[in-house]
Design a protein around this motif. Structure first.
Motif, PDB file in Angstrom:
ATOM      1  N   VAL A  95      24.011   3.015  31.956  1.00 50.55           N
ATOM      2  CA  VAL A  95      23.613   4.052  30.999  1.00 50.55           C
ATOM      3  C   VAL A  95      22.774   5.123  31.684  1.00 50.55           C
ATOM      4  O   VAL A  95      22.886   6.320  31.362  1.00 50.55           O
ATOM      5  N   LYS A  96      21.956   4.742  32.633  1.00 55.29           N
ATOM      6  CA  LYS A  96      21.148   5.732  33.343  1.00 55.29           C
ATOM      7  C   LYS A  96      22.021   6.661  34.174  1.00 55.29           C
ATOM      8  O   LYS A  96      21.680   7.824  34.401  1.00 55.29           O
ATOM      9  N   GLU A  97      23.167   6.165  34.620  1.00 56.67           N
ATOM     10  CA  GLU A  97      24.124   7.006  35.347  1.00 56.67           C
ATOM     11  C   GLU A  97      25.014   7.791  34.386  1.00 56.67           C
ATOM     12  O   GLU A  97      25.605   8.805  34.774  1.00 56.67           O
ATOM     13  N   ASN A  98      25.099   7.312  33.136  1.00 56.15           N
ATOM     14  CA  ASN A  98      25.934   7.956  32.116  1.00 56.15           C
ATOM     15  C   ASN A  98      25.127   8.104  30.829  1.00 56.15           C
ATOM     16  O   ASN A  98      25.414   7.450  29.819  1.00 56.15           O
ATOM     17  N   PRO A  99      24.099   8.948  30.821  1.00 56.12           N
ATOM     18  CA  PRO A  99      23.216   9.041  29.649  1.00 56.12           C
ATOM     19  C   PRO A  99      23.951   9.497  28.391  1.00 56.12           C
ATOM     20  O   PRO A  99      24.907  10.272  28.464  1.00 56.12           O
ATOM     21  N   GLY A 100      23.483   8.960  27.248  1.00 55.98           N
ATOM     22  CA  GLY A 100      24.086   9.345  25.970  1.00 55.98           C
ATOM     23  C   GLY A 100      25.196   8.436  25.515  1.00 55.98           C
ATOM     24  O   GLY A 100      25.919   8.765  24.563  1.00 55.98           O
ATOM     25  N   TYR A 103      26.368   3.825  20.824  1.00 55.34           N
ATOM     26  CA  TYR A 103      26.328   2.445  20.325  1.00 55.34           C
ATOM     27  C   TYR A 103      26.436   2.490  18.805  1.00 55.34           C
ATOM     28  O   TYR A 103      25.871   3.362  18.152  1.00 55.34           O
ATOM     29  N   GLY A 104      27.182   1.580  18.250  1.00 58.29           N
ATOM     30  CA  GLY A 104      27.381   1.538  16.809  1.00 58.29           C
ATOM     31  C   GLY A 104      26.535   0.471  16.143  1.00 58.29           C
ATOM     32  O   GLY A 104      26.134  -0.512  16.774  1.00 58.29           O
ATOM     33  N   THR A 105      26.269   0.692  14.853  1.00 60.35           N
ATOM     34  CA  THR A 105      25.562  -0.297  14.038  1.00 60.35           C
ATOM     35  C   THR A 105      26.184  -0.292  12.646  1.00 60.35           C
ATOM     36  O   THR A 105      26.992   0.598  12.332  1.00 60.35           O
ATOM     37  N   PRO A 106      25.807  -1.231  11.784  1.00 53.44           N
ATOM     38  CA  PRO A 106      26.331  -1.232  10.408  1.00 53.44           C
ATOM     39  C   PRO A 106      25.857  -0.051   9.561  1.00 53.44           C
ATOM     40  O   PRO A 106      26.262   0.074   8.408  1.00 53.44           O
ATOM     41  N   GLY A 107      25.006   0.803  10.114  1.00 53.84           N
ATOM     42  CA  GLY A 107      24.575   1.973   9.354  1.00 53.84           C
ATOM     43  C   GLY A 107      23.209   2.468   9.779  1.00 53.84           C
ATOM     44  O   GLY A 107      22.453   1.762  10.456  1.00 53.84           O
ATOM     45  N   SER A 121      14.234   2.682  24.008  1.00 52.25           N
ATOM     46  CA  SER A 121      12.882   3.069  24.384  1.00 52.25           C
ATOM     47  C   SER A 121      12.292   2.146  25.445  1.00 52.25           C
ATOM     48  O   SER A 121      11.740   2.605  26.453  1.00 52.25           O
ATOM     49  N   MET A 122      12.435   0.839  25.242  1.00 49.19           N
ATOM     50  CA  MET A 122      11.826  -0.112  26.164  1.00 49.19           C
ATOM     51  C   MET A 122      12.548  -0.170  27.504  1.00 49.19           C
ATOM     52  O   MET A 122      11.930  -0.439  28.538  1.00 49.19           O
ATOM     53  N   ALA A 123      13.864   0.082  27.484  1.00 50.01           N
ATOM     54  CA  ALA A 123      14.643  -0.002  28.726  1.00 50.01           C
ATOM     55  C   ALA A 123      14.767   1.349  29.432  1.00 50.01           C
ATOM     56  O   ALA A 123      15.333   1.418  30.527  1.00 50.01           O
ATOM     57  N   GLY A 124      14.246   2.413  28.805  1.00 53.68           N
ATOM     58  CA  GLY A 124      14.347   3.733  29.418  1.00 53.68           C
ATOM     59  C   GLY A 124      15.771   4.255  29.458  1.00 53.68           C
ATOM     60  O   GLY A 124      16.157   4.971  30.395  1.00 53.68           O
ATOM     61  N   MET A 125      16.562   3.920  28.433  1.00 51.43           N
ATOM     62  CA  MET A 125      17.951   4.366  28.372  1.00 51.43           C
ATOM     63  C   MET A 125      18.104   5.475  27.332  1.00 51.43           C
ATOM     64  O   MET A 125      17.378   5.501  26.338  1.00 51.43           O
ATOM     65  N   GLN A 126      19.071   6.342  27.548  1.00 50.42           N
ATOM     66  CA  GLN A 126      19.417   7.351  26.549  1.00 50.42           C
ATOM     67  C   GLN A 126      20.705   6.919  25.863  1.00 50.42           C
ATOM     68  O   GLN A 126      21.788   7.014  26.423  1.00 50.42           O
ATOM     69  N   LEU A 127      20.567   6.436  24.629  1.00 52.15           N
ATOM     70  CA  LEU A 127      21.709   5.973  23.848  1.00 52.15           C
ATOM     71  C   LEU A 127      21.877   6.860  22.624  1.00 52.15           C
ATOM     72  O   LEU A 127      20.904   7.385  22.090  1.00 52.15           O
ATOM     73  N   THR A 128      23.113   7.004  22.161  1.00 52.84           N
ATOM     74  CA  THR A 128      23.410   7.804  20.976  1.00 52.84           C
ATOM     75  C   THR A 128      23.883   6.890  19.854  1.00 52.84           C
ATOM     76  O   THR A 128      24.860   6.156  20.013  1.00 52.84           O
ATOM     77  N   HIS A 129      23.175   6.950  18.734  1.00 52.46           N
ATOM     78  CA  HIS A 129      23.498   6.072  17.619  1.00 52.46           C
ATOM     79  C   HIS A 129      24.681   6.590  16.811  1.00 52.46           C
ATOM     80  O   HIS A 129      24.773   7.770  16.500  1.00 52.46           O
ATOM     81  N   LEU A 147      34.581   2.538  21.072  1.00 55.97           N
ATOM     82  CA  LEU A 147      33.125   2.526  21.038  1.00 55.97           C
ATOM     83  C   LEU A 147      32.634   1.607  22.156  1.00 55.97           C
ATOM     84  O   LEU A 147      33.047   0.454  22.219  1.00 55.97           O
ATOM     85  N   PRO A 148      31.770   2.089  23.048  1.00 52.11           N
ATOM     86  CA  PRO A 148      31.339   1.261  24.184  1.00 52.11           C
ATOM     87  C   PRO A 148      30.473   0.071  23.790  1.00 52.11           C
ATOM     88  O   PRO A 148      30.671  -1.046  24.285  1.00 52.11           O
ATOM     89  N   LEU A 149      29.506   0.327  22.899  1.00 50.44           N
ATOM     90  CA  LEU A 149      28.510  -0.683  22.572  1.00 50.44           C
ATOM     91  C   LEU A 149      28.289  -0.771  21.066  1.00 50.44           C
ATOM     92  O   LEU A 149      28.572   0.184  20.345  1.00 50.44           O
ATOM     93  N   ALA A 150      27.754  -1.892  20.618  1.00 47.12           N
ATOM     94  CA  ALA A 150      27.356  -2.024  19.215  1.00 47.12           C
ATOM     95  C   ALA A 150      26.289  -3.100  19.116  1.00 47.12           C
ATOM     96  O   ALA A 150      26.207  -4.003  19.956  1.00 47.12           O
ATOM     97  N   ILE A 151      25.455  -2.969  18.097  1.00 47.77           N
ATOM     98  CA  ILE A 151      24.475  -3.998  17.779  1.00 47.77           C
ATOM     99  C   ILE A 151      24.836  -4.524  16.399  1.00 47.77           C
ATOM    100  O   ILE A 151      24.791  -3.779  15.406  1.00 47.77           O
ATOM    101  N   VAL A 152      25.228  -5.790  16.350  1.00 50.07           N
ATOM    102  CA  VAL A 152      25.758  -6.382  15.117  1.00 50.07           C
ATOM    103  C   VAL A 152      25.256  -7.808  14.963  1.00 50.07           C
ATOM    104  O   VAL A 152      24.554  -8.331  15.829  1.00 50.07           O
ATOM    105  N   GLY A 153      25.623  -8.444  13.869  1.00 50.14           N
ATOM    106  CA  GLY A 153      25.253  -9.831  13.639  1.00 50.14           C
ATOM    107  C   GLY A 153      26.021 -10.775  14.548  1.00 50.14           C
ATOM    108  O   GLY A 153      27.216 -10.585  14.795  1.00 50.14           O
ATOM    109  N   LEU A 154      25.334 -11.793  15.031  1.00 51.15           N
ATOM    110  CA  LEU A 154      25.952 -12.772  15.918  1.00 51.15           C
ATOM    111  C   LEU A 154      27.143 -13.460  15.272  1.00 51.15           C
ATOM    112  O   LEU A 154      28.175 -13.675  15.919  1.00 51.15           O
ATOM    113  N   SER A 155      27.036 -13.796  13.998  1.00 51.93           N
ATOM    114  CA  SER A 155      28.097 -14.554  13.331  1.00 51.93           C
ATOM    115  C   SER A 155      29.417 -13.803  13.323  1.00 51.93           C
ATOM    116  O   SER A 155      30.492 -14.413  13.376  1.00 51.93           O
TER     117      SER A 155
END
Length: 272
Positions: A95-100, A103-107, A121-129, A147-155
Motif C-alpha cells: 500500500v505504501k508503494e500504491n497509496p489509495g 477497501y470495502g466494508t458493509p457500509g 492510521s496505525m500502520a501509516g497506510m493510505q487506504l480509500t474506503h 476490490l483489492p481489500l475488505a474488512i468483513v465478518g469472519l463467519s
C-alpha cells in the motif's frame, strides 16, 4: 432467548425493527415503560451513535443503558488474489508503494469502517474506503477481483478462505478468534496494539431501576454459560462474552476513549 425466558419465567417476544441504522428499534425502546420488560440489542459503539448520526432524536450516551455483553463478532481483513501480499507486513509495503488502495466494508460508519480507519492510521497506510450495502457484495467483489481489500465478518469470509478464493490477512481483535485460531491478529502481523473488537450487547432505557438492570445482567450472563447457548452462538460465528457489570462499564469507557477522537478527526458519519 429461549434460555433467558426459562430463567426469568417470562415469555420473550422478539420484534424486528430494522432500518435507519437501528434508530427505529431504539425509538421503540425509549417509548416503552422503563420497567426492564423491553430490551434491545446494541453494541460497544452504541454510546457513539450521536457522533455517527447527527440527526438522532435522542442522546445514545445517556438515554440508553448497556446491561450486558452478548457475543463478539470477529472481523477480518481479506484480500483478493490480485493483491500480492500474503500477510499484513507485505500489505503495508504494497500500500505504501500504491497509496489509495480501496477497501470495502458493509457500509459507512459501521464498526468495519472504523476498523479500517484505525488500521490505516496505525500502520501509516493510505487506504480509500468503499462502503457497500452489506457484507456479501463486498466479499463477492473481492473474490471477483473488482476490490483489492475488505474488512468483513469472519463467519462470512472463512468459507471462501478455506476454499482458496480469498486470503485472510488478519483478525481485528486483540486475541486470535476461537472460531479460527489459525488466523493471526493484525497486531501479530505488525500493527502493534491494534484492536478493533466488535460485540453485541443488551440495552434498556435510562430510567430502568438499577436493581432491575443488575438482575438482567446476572440472568444474561448466566444464560451465556449454558452449553447449548454457547454452541448456538459459535455456530453462527459469534463468540459468547461474560463479564461483571464493573468490567463491562470499564470496557465501554475504553471503547469511547478510543473511537471518539477517530470519528471526530475523520468526520465519519452514517450515509457519508
Amino acid at each position: 432467548m429461549k434460555k433467558l425466558s426459562e430463567q426469568l419465567n417470562q415469555p420473550i417476544v422478539v420484534e424486528n425493527k430494522p432500518g435507519a441504522g437501528a434508530v427505529l428499534a431504539y425509538n421503540e425502546l425509549l417509548r416503552s415503560k422503563p420497567d426492564g420488560y423491553t430490551l434491545t440489542t446494541g453494541s460497544n459503539i452504541t454510546s457513539l451513535l450521536n457522533l455517527l448520526n447527527s440527526k438522532l432524536p435522542f442522546d445514545a450516551a445517556t438515554d440508553l443503558v448497556p446491561v450486558a455483553p452478548l457475543a463478539s463478532v470477529p472481523i477480518v481483513l481479506i484480500a483478493g488474489s490480485k493483491v500480492p501480499a500474503r500477510n499484513v507486513a507485505e500489505l503495508i509495503s504494497y500500500v505504501k508503494e500504491n497509496p489509495g488502495v480501496n477497501y470495502g466494508t458493509p457500509g459507512p460508519a459501521t464498526p468495519h469502517h472504523l476498523a479500517g480507519v484505525l488500521l490505516a492510521s496505525m500502520a501509516g497506510m493510505q487506504l480509500t474506503h468503499v462502503g457497500y450495502r452489506g457484507t456479501a457484495p463486498a466479499v463477492q467483489d473481492v473474490i471477483g477481483g473488482h476490490l483489492p481489500l475488505a474488512i468483513v465478518g469472519l463467519s462470512t469470509a472463512i468459507q471462501f478462505t478455506r476454499s482458496g478464493q480469498l486470503k485472510v490477512l488478519g483478525v481485528g481483535s486483540a486475541k486470535r478468534s476461537e472460531l479460527a485460531p489459525e488466523i493471526p491478529t493484525l497486531a501479530e502481523g505488525g500493527v502493534n496494539g491494534y484492536d478493533a473488537s466488535y460485540w453485541y450487547d443488551v440495552c434498556v432505557a435510562k430510567d430502568v431501576p438499577k436493581t432491575v438492570v443488575g438482575r438482567l445482567h446476572g440472568e444474561v450472563t448466566k444464560a451465556l454459560q449454558d452449553i447449548q447457548v454457547r454452541t448456538s452462538l459459535t455456530a453462527a460465528g459469534l463468540e459468547p462474552m461474560a463479564v461483571t457489570q464493573e468490567q463491562y462499564q470499564r470496557m465501554l469507557q475504553l471503547e469511547r476513549a478510543k473511537w471518539e477522537p477517530i470519528i471526530r478527526a475523520h468526520h465519519i458519519e452514517m450515509g457519508s
